[in-house]
Design a protein around this motif. Structure first.
Motif, PDB file in Angstrom:
ATOM      1  N   GLU A  81      -4.063   5.269   0.807  1.00 20.46           N
ATOM      2  CA  GLU A  81      -4.442   6.414   1.057  1.00 20.46           C
ATOM      3  C   GLU A  81      -3.617   7.040   2.145  1.00 20.46           C
ATOM      4  O   GLU A  81      -3.400   8.228   2.231  1.00 20.46           O
ATOM      5  CB  GLU A  81      -6.128   6.390   1.762  1.00 20.46           C
ATOM      6  CG  GLU A  81      -7.089   5.919   0.863  1.00 20.46           C
ATOM      7  CD  GLU A  81      -6.962   6.974  -0.511  1.00 20.46           C
ATOM      8  OE1 GLU A  81      -6.918   8.233  -0.322  1.00 20.46           O
ATOM      9  OE2 GLU A  81      -6.984   6.260  -1.439  1.00 20.46           O
ATOM     10  N   GLY A  82      -3.306   6.263   3.154  1.00 15.41           N
ATOM     11  CA  GLY A  82      -2.221   6.906   4.342  1.00 15.41           C
ATOM     12  C   GLY A  82      -0.922   7.422   3.552  1.00 15.41           C
ATOM     13  O   GLY A  82      -0.487   8.555   3.929  1.00 15.41           O
ATOM     14  N   GLY A 104       0.829  -1.271   0.076  1.00 14.55           N
ATOM     15  CA  GLY A 104       0.096   0.004  -0.081  1.00 14.55           C
ATOM     16  C   GLY A 104       0.762   1.279   0.123  1.00 14.55           C
ATOM     17  O   GLY A 104       0.530   2.102  -0.378  1.00 14.55           O
ATOM     18  N   VAL A 105       2.021   1.388   0.833  1.00 14.75           N
ATOM     19  CA  VAL A 105       2.596   2.579   0.974  1.00 14.75           C
ATOM     20  C   VAL A 105       3.483   2.623  -0.333  1.00 14.75           C
ATOM     21  O   VAL A 105       3.620   3.915  -0.819  1.00 14.75           O
ATOM     22  CB  VAL A 105       3.817   2.432   2.117  1.00 14.75           C
ATOM     23  CG1 VAL A 105       4.765   3.219   1.932  1.00 14.75           C
ATOM     24  CG2 VAL A 105       2.767   2.261   3.472  1.00 14.75           C
ATOM     25  N   LEU A 137       1.479   7.298   9.518  1.00 11.56           N
ATOM     26  CA  LEU A 137       0.449   6.186   9.092  1.00 11.56           C
ATOM     27  C   LEU A 137      -0.392   5.472  10.210  1.00 11.56           C
ATOM     28  O   LEU A 137      -1.115   4.845   9.866  1.00 11.56           O
ATOM     29  CB  LEU A 137       1.467   4.852   8.589  1.00 11.56           C
ATOM     30  CG  LEU A 137       2.160   5.520   7.047  1.00 11.56           C
ATOM     31  CD1 LEU A 137       2.837   3.981   6.774  1.00 11.56           C
ATOM     32  CD2 LEU A 137       0.980   5.982   6.114  1.00 11.56           C
ATOM     33  N   GLN A 138      -0.169   5.879  11.431  1.00 12.94           N
ATOM     34  CA  GLN A 138      -0.865   5.261  12.274  1.00 12.94           C
ATOM     35  C   GLN A 138      -2.330   5.286  12.405  1.00 12.94           C
ATOM     36  O   GLN A 138      -3.014   4.156  12.836  1.00 12.94           O
ATOM     37  CB  GLN A 138      -0.265   6.071  13.905  1.00 12.94           C
ATOM     38  CG  GLN A 138      -0.698   5.172  15.187  1.00 12.94           C
ATOM     39  CD  GLN A 138      -2.078   5.550  15.480  1.00 12.94           C
ATOM     40  OE1 GLN A 138      -2.466   6.755  15.450  1.00 12.94           O
ATOM     41  NE2 GLN A 138      -2.705   4.613  16.354  1.00 12.94           N
ATOM     42  N   ALA A 178      -4.370   1.772  12.296  1.00 15.61           N
ATOM     43  CA  ALA A 178      -5.379   1.548  13.412  1.00 15.61           C
ATOM     44  C   ALA A 178      -6.534   0.799  12.546  1.00 15.61           C
ATOM     45  O   ALA A 178      -7.448   0.263  12.828  1.00 15.61           O
ATOM     46  CB  ALA A 178      -5.585   2.914  14.340  1.00 15.61           C
ATOM     47  N   ALA A 179      -6.828   2.040  11.472  1.00 14.68           N
ATOM     48  CA  ALA A 179      -8.348   1.503  10.869  1.00 14.68           C
ATOM     49  C   ALA A 179      -8.075   0.230  10.095  1.00 14.68           C
ATOM     50  O   ALA A 179      -9.159  -0.768  10.218  1.00 14.68           O
ATOM     51  CB  ALA A 179      -8.572   2.627   9.803  1.00 14.68           C
ATOM     52  N   ALA A 180      -6.932   0.042   9.450  1.00 11.40           N
ATOM     53  CA  ALA A 180      -6.867  -1.573   8.992  1.00 11.40           C
ATOM     54  C   ALA A 180      -6.760  -2.611   9.584  1.00 11.40           C
ATOM     55  O   ALA A 180      -7.553  -3.450   9.666  1.00 11.40           O
ATOM     56  CB  ALA A 180      -5.425  -1.417   7.989  1.00 11.40           C
TER      57      ALA A 180
END
Lengths: 275, 246
Positions: free
Chosen positions: A162-163, A101-102, A194-195, A199-201
């Motif tokens: 998104e992060g 993702g990143v 990205l925290q 957390a959401a993921a």
């Protein structure tokens, strides 16, 4: 909720009072949760009394089964097996999903090229991945855990992408000017930014993963909560099915309260203090 | 604590820097920009806003590599660059002290910073998070971070912008105090002429975009003689030399 809160922060309050109000602040949410769950149990008991049926046991019956399963050790053995798979799949999905993702969030060309892949994998049903994993790699633990992880990875990729897009280039430039090492950059610049996305993921991840793990166990494993639920489905033993389900939900709740929330509080401590 | 080693000055020789927008419009930001800052000298880049001062600084910091020309940074001592950006750019999730120490090379991570924090009036704030600081204090922390690294060259990009004049004035004095303790080759971008006259040994006056050097203005007077009377004399002679600037 607000009254004990202010007591906590006012300096010069006698130690006894402030620790008491601190205890009240900590106890209040737990009390709320307990009362709320008790209410749900009560409602369930009333409904089970109103429509007595073998297919709809009351909380008392389920509790009896739970105690019996716990006494002969089966419960912990199967809970442990499922928990292990959840943990392994979670770690694999988070690590691979975050890295991919990143990368996609940082390189626009790569993102344009791989975006259709992500959408494709997002829309492949979990069942298909599981069945294919068992066919290709055999009915083994690696295939089971891998299948669960593959189901979760696209979700993590989308969130972490998104992060990565929301990263502030100012911090990266500061780190470049002051020659931060790669480890320092990850630990002090990248991960804290990205925290919220991690957390959401994580949150949506754990819930999704344990549900898929049950399907994996049902289809191709000989232990775990999913296997037990399949077994009791064939015996039409609804009380046992509910006992196993609720036991595992309780385990997840404890993990949320004792592990996820404290970790999150620690990670966001810099935000909590008043400016 | 004078910088050691051969006195290599800061030498800038940028032939051209062009920005190309996504629509294909290109803007020349810098053209034939060349100047020198001597070893241990505090210089100011003065120019109208939008003329390319920050672009110059970004090139020197190595953040923008898409230009033609060359530059040479002072060597000797640490070889490190320190920057104070327009925004404090402190990591919000690390305390003031952690922010400063993270910028230090591994060998200096545990060095004693009491003196620096005391001078900048941050002694009691070391364990606070940046969100708990006022903008003025956050900028002091950014100064602390830059000086703690004992750099070979210090680049400042309007470090006192968006502060009220009194706070800015106090910070200018603090900057001079920490800088005098260890005079480092420094280049500061500003569009504030008074600030430049108060702080610098030499002012490099830039033109409108595309920026090139219009001329130099040397302030040879030691800083503690620059009282209001002297400052207004300096202002007058600056305006004589550069009519129509600032």
């Amino acid at each position: 909720m607000t009254a004990p809160d202010t007591g906590d922060r006012t300096p010069g309050v006698a130690a006894g009072i402030s620790s008491q109000s601190g205890l009240a602040t900590a106890a209040a949410p737990v009390l709320t949760i307990a009362v709320s769950l008790l209410g749900l149990c009560l409602l369930w008991g009333l409904a089970a009394n109103a429509w007595p049926s073998r297919a709809f046991p009351g909380p008392g019956q389920v509790w009896q089964v739970l105690l019996a399963e716990a006494a002969n050790g089966d419960l912990f053995c199967h809970l442990g097996a499922t928990l292990g798979r959840v943990a392994a799949a979670y770690v694999i999905a988070m690590v691979f999903g975050s890295v991919i993702g990143v990368l996609l969030g940082s390189y626009r060309r790569a993102d344009r090229f791989f975006s259709p892949w992500v959408i494709l994998f997002l829309n492949i049903p979990a069942l298909v991945v599981i069945v294919l994993a068992y066919i290709w790699f055999g009915l083994n633990e690696a295939a089971a855990i891998g299948a669960v992880a593959v189901n979760k990875i696209p979700n993590v990729v989308v969130t972490m992408r998104e992060g990565a897009r929301a990263l502030d280039p100012g911090y990266a430039e500061m780190a470049a000017v002051y020659r931060f090492g790669p480890l320092d950059r990850i630990r002090h610049v990248l991960l804290p930014q990205l925290q919220p996305y991690l957390a959401a993921a994580s949150r949506s991840g754990i819930a999704l993963i344990w549900k898929i793990v049950l399907v994996v166990e049902l289809l191709g494993r000989s232990n775990g909560v999913g296997f037990q639920i399949y077994l009791y489905f064939q015996l039409f033993d609804v009380a046992a099915i509910l006992a196993y389900t609720l036991a595992f939900v309780a385990v997840m709740l404890v993990i949320e309260l004792l592990l996820v929330q404290p970790v999150e509080r620690h990670a966001t401590r810099w935000r909590r203090r008043p400016a | 604590m004078q910088p050691v080693g051969a006195a290599v000055p800061l030498r800038v020789d940028i032939a051209e820097k062009i920005f190309r927008s996504a629509q294909g419009v290109s803007v020349t930001a810098l053209q034939d920009l060349s100047f020198e800052v001597r070893q241990g000298e505090f210089a100011c880049l003065l120019g109208p806003s939008g003329c390319g001062k920050t672009t110059t600084l970004r090139i020197l910091l190595g953040l923008d590599k898409d230009f033609s020309g060359s530059f040479q940074l002072p060597e000797g001592g640490s070889n490190r660059i320190a920057a104070v950006f327009q925004e404090p750019t402190l990591l919000p999730w690390r305390t003031v002290e952690q922010n400063v120490r993270l910028a230090l090379p591994k060998g200096l991570r545990t060095k004693n910073l009491d003196g620096l924090f005391d001078t900048l009036g941050l002694a009691g704030m070391r364990s606070l998070y940046p969100a708990e600081l006022s903008l003025g204090l956050a900028r002091r922390a950014a100064l602390a971070r830059a000086f703690a690294t004992e750099p070979a060259v210090l680049l400042l990009d309007e470090p006192f912008a968006s502060l009220d004049e009194r706070t800015a004035e106090r910070l200018r004095h603090l900057l001079l105090t920490v800088w005098s303790a260890r005079p480092t080759t420094a280049l500061m971008v500003t569009h504030n002429l008074r600030e430049a006259l108060m702080l610098s040994d030499r002012i490099i006056v830039l033109s409108q975009r595309p920026a090139h050097v219009l001329g130099m203005f040397d302030v040879r007077l030691p800083r503690h003689y620059r009282n209001p009377q002297v400052m207004s004399d300096l202002l007058r002679s600056f305006h004589q030399k550069f009519p129509g600037v600032a």
